[in-house]
Design an enzyme around this catalytic site. Sequence first.
Site, mmCIF file in Angstrom:
data_model
loop_
_atom_site.group_PDB
_atom_site.id
_atom_site.type_symbol
_atom_site.label_atom_id
_atom_site.label_comp_id
_atom_site.label_asym_id
_atom_site.label_seq_id
_atom_site.Cartn_x
_atom_site.Cartn_y
_atom_site.Cartn_z
ATOM 1 N N GLY A 227 20.282 77.793 -2.179
ATOM 2 C CA GLY A 227 21.426 78.696 -2.308
ATOM 3 C C GLY A 227 22.571 78.157 -3.143
ATOM 4 N N MET B 133 19.114 70.309 3.504
ATOM 5 C CA MET B 133 18.647 71.681 3.249
ATOM 6 C C MET B 133 19.771 72.640 3.611
ATOM 7 S SD MET B 133 15.643 71.548 1.945
ATOM 8 C CE MET B 133 15.606 73.331 1.747
ATOM 9 N N SER C 283 14.958 73.171 -9.735
ATOM 10 C CA SER C 283 13.780 73.302 -8.865
ATOM 11 C C SER C 283 12.786 74.244 -9.522
ATOM 12 C CB SER C 283 14.194 73.862 -7.501
ATOM 13 O OG SER C 283 13.040 74.285 -6.812
ATOM 14 N N MET D 79 7.356 69.340 1.805
ATOM 15 C CA MET D 79 7.520 70.192 2.996
ATOM 16 C C MET D 79 6.132 70.367 3.597
ATOM 17 S SD MET D 79 10.219 72.807 1.282
ATOM 18 C CE MET D 79 9.857 72.215 -0.360
ATOM 19 N N PHE E 35 11.283 79.052 0.759
ATOM 20 C CA PHE E 35 11.413 80.047 -0.305
ATOM 21 C C PHE E 35 12.655 79.789 -1.150
ATOM 22 C CE2 PHE E 35 9.414 81.886 3.409
ATOM 23 C CZ PHE E 35 8.215 82.338 2.879
HETATM 24 C C1 DX5 Z 1 13.285 75.801 -0.651
HETATM 25 C C2 DX5 Z 1 13.144 74.734 -1.714
HETATM 26 C C3 DX5 Z 1 14.169 74.777 -2.782
HETATM 27 C C4 DX5 Z 1 14.259 76.043 -3.562
HETATM 28 C C5 DX5 Z 1 15.703 76.316 -3.777
HETATM 29 O O1 DX5 Z 1 12.440 75.515 0.403
HETATM 30 O O2 DX5 Z 1 13.183 73.441 -1.133
HETATM 31 O O3 DX5 Z 1 14.075 73.646 -3.635
HETATM 32 O O4 DX5 Z 1 13.627 76.001 -4.816
HETATM 33 O O5 DX5 Z 1 15.811 77.524 -4.419
HETATM 34 P P1 DX5 Z 1 17.188 78.271 -4.639
HETATM 35 O O6 DX5 Z 1 18.026 77.430 -5.545
HETATM 36 O O7 DX5 Z 1 16.752 79.551 -5.240
HETATM 37 O O8 DX5 Z 1 17.820 78.449 -3.290
HETATM 38 ZN ZN ZN Z 2 13.334 71.577 -2.446
#
Ligand code: DX5
Ligand code: ZN
Length: 225
Positions: free
Chosen positions: A177, A137, A8, A68, A143
């Site tokens: 995460g 999710m 990501s 999003m 974030f």
């Molecule tokens: C959060 C995003 C994720 C984010 C995950 O809203 O959709 O794609 O980049 O980040 P990590 O791997 O740091 O949890």
């Molecule tokens: Zn994402």
Amino acid sequence: MKIELAPSILSANFAQLGADAQQAIDGGGTVLHVDVMDGHFVPNITIGPPVVASLRKVVDVPLDCHLMIESPDEYIPAFADAGANWISVHQETCVHLNRTLELIASHGCKPGVVLNPATPVETLTEVLDLVHHVLVMSVNPGFGGQKFIPNSLNKIAALARMRTERNLEYRVEVDGGVDLETVSDVVKAGAELLVVGSHIFGHGDIRTNAARLLEVARSAALARA
Ligand code: DX5
Ligand code: ZN
């Protein structure tokens, strides 16, 4: 089950995005996950179609655009034109989800649907035959760097079970995460597309971080088989 790593870019250095993305691909990433946030559906603002178009010119892997945003139908054509290969929308943002998924497919992209942590998998029973991927999710979206929500494992397992029972082919993706501590559990639960942001881009060597995570994920998949 083919395990794939989808780095990501949310946690990459945007001043050198192409180079960071390429390092994650060199480390084994086979899909690039692009987080699009509008400051309304989620409390953060990130990127739009111009960044997708720039990335498209410098990487070869599919671009997995995670929208999003509110009113996604209004922006799907622009992301498709920019070079998105996969486009996913949140169940929570789509009153006419069936129509939105058809819209994505009509623009030549693979349609996906995303569930917030509080949204049950049962809300998707009527569209599972239309989607290429379901994204669970495992943090509240908005974030990078948040803590994995353990109940996501039940949702991943339920989606994998529903796929077998109904003889469908959608892929199960997890986002949020995922790191060396949590990746084995998500793979054992049935996730095969692993979105990873901060663990890859947040510290140390991007390529090594990606490779190590993929190695642990593949071992978990073997242990599961
Ligand atoms: C959060 C995003 C994720 C984010 C995950 O809203 O959709 O794609 O980049 O980040 P990590 O791997 O740091 O949890
Ligand atoms: Zn994402």
